[in-house]
Design a protein around this motif. Structure first.
Motif, PDB file in Angstrom:
ATOM      1  N   GLU A 111       0.824  -1.216   0.000  1.00  0.00           N
ATOM      2  CA  GLU A 111       0.000   0.000   0.000  1.00  0.00           C
ATOM      3  C   GLU A 111       0.856   1.263   0.000  1.00  0.00           C
ATOM      4  OE1 GLU A 111      -3.877   0.001   2.191  1.00  0.00           O
ATOM      5  OE2 GLU A 111      -2.997  -1.817   3.076  1.00  0.00           O
ATOM      6  N   LYS A 112       1.944   1.237   0.752  1.00  0.00           N
ATOM      7  CA  LYS A 112       2.815   2.424   0.822  1.00  0.00           C
ATOM      8  C   LYS A 112       3.369   2.790  -0.553  1.00  0.00           C
ATOM      9  CE  LYS A 112       6.853   4.385   2.974  1.00  0.00           C
ATOM     10  NZ  LYS A 112       7.957   4.215   3.871  1.00  0.00           N
ATOM     11  N   PHE A 113       3.738   1.778  -1.348  1.00  0.00           N
ATOM     12  CA  PHE A 113       4.287   2.043  -2.676  1.00  0.00           C
ATOM     13  C   PHE A 113       3.198   2.052  -3.754  1.00  0.00           C
ATOM     14  CE2 PHE A 113       8.059   0.666  -0.358  1.00  0.00           C
ATOM     15  CZ  PHE A 113       8.893   1.731  -0.633  1.00  0.00           C
ATOM     16  N   GLY A 114       1.941   2.032  -3.341  1.00  0.00           N
ATOM     17  CA  GLY A 114       0.834   2.249  -4.250  1.00  0.00           C
ATOM     18  C   GLY A 114       0.468   1.086  -5.147  1.00  0.00           C
ATOM     19  N   LEU A 115       0.824  -0.146  -4.775  1.00  0.00           N
ATOM     20  CA  LEU A 115       0.442  -1.286  -5.599  1.00  0.00           C
ATOM     21  C   LEU A 115      -1.066  -1.504  -5.550  1.00  0.00           C
ATOM     22  CD1 LEU A 115       3.522  -1.731  -5.541  1.00  0.00           C
ATOM     23  CD2 LEU A 115       3.038  -4.161  -5.509  1.00  0.00           C
ATOM     24  N   TYR A 116      -1.631  -1.411  -4.362  1.00  0.00           N
ATOM     25  CA  TYR A 116      -3.078  -1.470  -4.222  1.00  0.00           C
ATOM     26  C   TYR A 116      -3.489  -0.675  -3.002  1.00  0.00           C
ATOM     27  CZ  TYR A 116      -2.465  -5.256  -0.761  1.00  0.00           C
ATOM     28  OH  TYR A 116      -2.103  -6.003   0.321  1.00  0.00           O
ATOM     29  N   GLU A 117      -4.799  -0.482  -2.891  1.00  0.00           N
ATOM     30  CA  GLU A 117      -5.366   0.272  -1.771  1.00  0.00           C
ATOM     31  C   GLU A 117      -6.581  -0.491  -1.265  1.00  0.00           C
ATOM     32  OE1 GLU A 117      -6.548   4.835  -1.250  1.00  0.00           O
ATOM     33  OE2 GLU A 117      -7.588   3.827  -2.895  1.00  0.00           O
ATOM     34  N   LEU A 118      -6.630  -0.718   0.038  1.00  0.00           N
ATOM     35  CA  LEU A 118      -7.801  -1.361   0.622  1.00  0.00           C
ATOM     36  C   LEU A 118      -8.946  -0.364   0.638  1.00  0.00           C
ATOM     37  CD1 LEU A 118      -6.261  -3.339   3.616  1.00  0.00           C
ATOM     38  CD2 LEU A 118      -6.955  -4.218   1.384  1.00  0.00           C
ATOM     39  N   ASN A 119     -10.121  -0.810   0.241  1.00  0.00           N
ATOM     40  CA  ASN A 119     -11.300   0.063   0.203  1.00  0.00           C
ATOM     41  C   ASN A 119     -12.264  -0.305   1.319  1.00  0.00           C
ATOM     42  OD1 ASN A 119     -10.261   1.325  -2.093  1.00  0.00           O
ATOM     43  ND2 ASN A 119     -11.293  -0.082  -3.465  1.00  0.00           N
ATOM     44  N   THR A 120     -13.132  -1.280   1.053  1.00  0.00           N
ATOM     45  CA  THR A 120     -14.132  -1.679   2.048  1.00  0.00           C
ATOM     46  C   THR A 120     -13.612  -2.760   2.984  1.00  0.00           C
ATOM     47  OG1 THR A 120     -15.108  -3.321   0.564  1.00  0.00           O
ATOM     48  CG2 THR A 120     -16.056  -1.087   0.534  1.00  0.00           C
ATOM     49  N   MET A 121     -12.408  -3.238   2.757  1.00  0.00           N
ATOM     50  CA  MET A 121     -11.823  -4.275   3.586  1.00  0.00           C
ATOM     51  C   MET A 121     -10.662  -3.675   4.372  1.00  0.00           C
ATOM     52  SD  MET A 121     -10.226  -7.943   2.424  1.00  0.00           S
ATOM     53  CE  MET A 121     -11.792  -8.717   2.121  1.00  0.00           C
ATOM     54  N   ASN A 122     -10.557  -4.031   5.649  1.00  0.00           N
ATOM     55  CA  ASN A 122      -9.411  -3.599   6.441  1.00  0.00           C
ATOM     56  C   ASN A 122      -8.368  -4.721   6.478  1.00  0.00           C
ATOM     57  OD1 ASN A 122     -10.306  -5.479   8.345  1.00  0.00           O
ATOM     58  ND2 ASN A 122     -11.307  -3.934   9.606  1.00  0.00           N
ATOM     59  N   ASN A 123      -7.275  -4.507   7.190  1.00  0.00           N
ATOM     60  CA  ASN A 123      -6.198  -5.496   7.212  1.00  0.00           C
ATOM     61  C   ASN A 123      -6.617  -6.802   7.885  1.00  0.00           C
ATOM     62  OD1 ASN A 123      -4.638  -2.699   7.089  1.00  0.00           O
ATOM     63  ND2 ASN A 123      -3.425  -4.297   6.137  1.00  0.00           N
ATOM     64  N   PHE A 124      -7.495  -6.726   8.876  1.00  0.00           N
ATOM     65  CA  PHE A 124      -7.981  -7.958   9.497  1.00  0.00           C
ATOM     66  C   PHE A 124      -8.840  -8.750   8.513  1.00  0.00           C
ATOM     67  CE2 PHE A 124     -10.892 -10.480  12.161  1.00  0.00           C
ATOM     68  CZ  PHE A 124      -9.941 -11.270  12.795  1.00  0.00           C
ATOM     69  N   GLY A 125      -9.676  -8.074   7.755  1.00  0.00           N
ATOM     70  CA  GLY A 125     -10.460  -8.737   6.717  1.00  0.00           C
ATOM     71  C   GLY A 125      -9.567  -9.357   5.655  1.00  0.00           C
ATOM     72  N   LEU A 126      -8.480  -8.665   5.304  1.00  0.00           N
ATOM     73  CA  LEU A 126      -7.505  -9.211   4.359  1.00  0.00           C
ATOM     74  C   LEU A 126      -6.879 -10.476   4.923  1.00  0.00           C
ATOM     75  CD1 LEU A 126      -5.885  -8.921   1.724  1.00  0.00           C
ATOM     76  CD2 LEU A 126      -4.272  -7.484   2.999  1.00  0.00           C
ATOM     77  N   PHE A 127      -6.525 -10.445   6.196  1.00  0.00           N
ATOM     78  CA  PHE A 127      -5.962 -11.625   6.858  1.00  0.00           C
ATOM     79  C   PHE A 127      -6.933 -12.797   6.787  1.00  0.00           C
ATOM     80  CE2 PHE A 127      -5.593 -14.019  10.923  1.00  0.00           C
ATOM     81  CZ  PHE A 127      -4.367 -14.639  10.678  1.00  0.00           C
ATOM     82  N   LEU A 128      -8.209 -12.550   7.073  1.00  0.00           N
ATOM     83  CA  LEU A 128      -9.212 -13.621   7.007  1.00  0.00           C
ATOM     84  C   LEU A 128      -9.360 -14.152   5.579  1.00  0.00           C
ATOM     85  CD1 LEU A 128     -11.980 -12.252   9.411  1.00  0.00           C
ATOM     86  CD2 LEU A 128     -10.239 -13.996   9.880  1.00  0.00           C
ATOM     87  N   ALA A 129      -9.316 -13.254   4.600  1.00  0.00           N
ATOM     88  CA  ALA A 129      -9.407 -13.686   3.202  1.00  0.00           C
ATOM     89  C   ALA A 129      -8.208 -14.553   2.833  1.00  0.00           C
ATOM     90  CB  ALA A 129      -9.498 -12.474   2.275  1.00  0.00           C
ATOM     91  N   ILE A 130      -7.037 -14.156   3.285  1.00  0.00           N
ATOM     92  CA  ILE A 130      -5.821 -14.911   2.957  1.00  0.00           C
ATOM     93  C   ILE A 130      -5.852 -16.286   3.609  1.00  0.00           C
ATOM     94  CG2 ILE A 130      -3.315 -14.993   3.184  1.00  0.00           C
ATOM     95  CD1 ILE A 130      -3.343 -11.902   3.112  1.00  0.00           C
ATOM     96  N   ILE A 131      -6.204 -16.351   4.896  1.00  0.00           N
ATOM     97  CA  ILE A 131      -6.184 -17.658   5.557  1.00  0.00           C
ATOM     98  C   ILE A 131      -7.338 -18.554   5.105  1.00  0.00           C
ATOM     99  CG2 ILE A 131      -4.881 -16.877   7.568  1.00  0.00           C
ATOM    100  CD1 ILE A 131      -7.509 -17.052   9.187  1.00  0.00           C
ATOM    101  N   SER A 132      -8.344 -17.977   4.473  1.00  0.00           N
ATOM    102  CA  SER A 132      -9.427 -18.825   3.961  1.00  0.00           C
ATOM    103  C   SER A 132      -8.937 -19.743   2.847  1.00  0.00           C
ATOM    104  CB  SER A 132     -10.602 -17.974   3.476  1.00  0.00           C
ATOM    105  OG  SER A 132     -10.276 -17.287   2.288  1.00  0.00           O
ATOM    106  N   HIS A 133      -7.801 -19.416   2.241  1.00  0.00           N
ATOM    107  CA  HIS A 133      -7.202 -20.273   1.216  1.00  0.00           C
ATOM    108  C   HIS A 133      -6.649 -21.569   1.809  1.00  0.00           C
ATOM    109  CE1 HIS A 133      -6.825 -16.355  -0.757  1.00  0.00           C
ATOM    110  NE2 HIS A 133      -6.700 -17.000  -1.905  1.00  0.00           N
ATOM    111  N   LEU A 134      -6.190 -21.510   3.045  1.00  0.00           N
ATOM    112  CA  LEU A 134      -5.429 -22.619   3.621  1.00  0.00           C
ATOM    113  C   LEU A 134      -6.143 -23.964   3.578  1.00  0.00           C
ATOM    114  CD1 LEU A 134      -3.701 -20.881   6.658  1.00  0.00           C
ATOM    115  CD2 LEU A 134      -2.777 -21.353   4.390  1.00  0.00           C
ATOM    116  N   PRO A 135      -7.353 -24.079   4.120  1.00  0.00           N
ATOM    117  CA  PRO A 135      -7.983 -25.404   4.052  1.00  0.00           C
ATOM    118  C   PRO A 135      -8.262 -25.840   2.616  1.00  0.00           C
ATOM    119  CG  PRO A 135      -9.489 -23.798   5.022  1.00  0.00           C
ATOM    120  CD  PRO A 135      -8.182 -23.111   4.847  1.00  0.00           C
ATOM    121  N   ILE A 136      -8.560 -24.889   1.747  1.00  0.00           N
ATOM    122  CA  ILE A 136      -8.870 -25.228   0.356  1.00  0.00           C
ATOM    123  C   ILE A 136      -7.644 -25.820  -0.334  1.00  0.00           C
ATOM    124  CG2 ILE A 136      -9.574 -24.290  -1.888  1.00  0.00           C
ATOM    125  CD1 ILE A 136     -11.120 -22.099  -0.259  1.00  0.00           C
ATOM    126  N   ILE A 137      -6.495 -25.166  -0.191  1.00  0.00           N
ATOM    127  CA  ILE A 137      -5.307 -25.681  -0.885  1.00  0.00           C
ATOM    128  C   ILE A 137      -4.771 -26.939  -0.221  1.00  0.00           C
ATOM    129  CG2 ILE A 137      -4.692 -23.471  -1.916  1.00  0.00           C
ATOM    130  CD1 ILE A 137      -2.496 -23.159   0.212  1.00  0.00           C
TER     131      ILE A 137
END
Length: 152
Positions: A111-137
Motif C-alpha cells: 500500500e505504501k508504494f501504491g500497488l493497491y489500496e484497501l477500500n471496504t476491507m481492512n487489514n484484518f479482513g484481508l488476513f481472514l481472506a488470505i487464511i481462507s485459502h489454507l484449508p482449500i489448498i
C-alpha cells in the motif's frame, strides 16, 4: 518504485525453486497453479465487492496484483515442499506468514508504494481472506495425492 516491486514480485520468486529437488518439487506444482486460480477468483471478487483497488501493475494485468502469479504461488509451493504433510505445522506457519503479509507487508510495502489500496476491507479482513485459502489448498493437495498416487 511501484513498477519495480510489481515486476520483482512477479518474476524473482520463481528463482527460489531452482535449487530444489525437481522430482519432489513436481509434486507441488499443481497446488501452485491451483493457487493462481484461487487468487484470481479472489481478485475478481475484490473488484466486484470493492474490497481493494489495484493501482500499479505490470502491463498485461489490470485488476489482479502481479504477486498473485509470482510471490503467492511460489510461497505456497515452498511451504508445501518443506512442511507437507504435517498439517499442524503447515497451518501454523501459514497463519504466521499470512499475518505478516496482512499486517506488515500489505500496509507498509504494497500500500505504501501504491500497488493497491484497501477500500471496504481492512487489514484484518484481508488476513481472514488470505487464511481462507489454507484449508482449500491443503484439501486440494490431499486430493491430488490420492488421485495421482500411482504417478508420484
Amino acid at each position: 518504485m511501484g513498477q519495480f516491486i510489481s515486476w520483482t514480485t512477479l518474476l524473482l520468486p520463481w528463482l527460489l525453486l531452482i535449487p530444489l529437488d525437481s522430482s519432489r518439487l513436481r509434486k507441488f506444482l499443481s497446488v501452485g497453479f491451483f493457487t493462481f486460480f484461487l487468487n484470481t477468483v479472489y481478485f475478481q471478487m475484490a473488484e466486484v465487492w470493492n474490497w481493494w483497488t489495484v493501482k500499479v501493475n505490470v502491463f498485461f494485468l489490470t485488476n489482479i496484483a502481479s504477486f498473485t502469479y509470482g510471490f503467492l504461488p511460489v510461497t505456497t509451493i515452498l511451504v508445501f515442499y518443506f512442511l507437507y504433510p504435517n498439517m499442524w505445522l503447515f497451518f501454523g506457519v501459514n497463519i504466521i506468514m499470512d499475518a505478516v503479509q496482512a499486517f506488515i507487508i500489505s500496509p507498509f510495502v504494497f500500500e505504501k508504494f501504491g500497488l493497491y489500496e484497501l477500500n471496504t476491507m481492512n487489514n484484518f479482513g484481508l488476513f481472514l481472506a488470505i487464511i481462507s485459502h489454507l484449508p482449500i489448498i491443503y484439501i486440494y493437495q490431499r486430493w491430488y495425492d490420492l488421485k495421482y498416487k500411482k504417478d508420484l
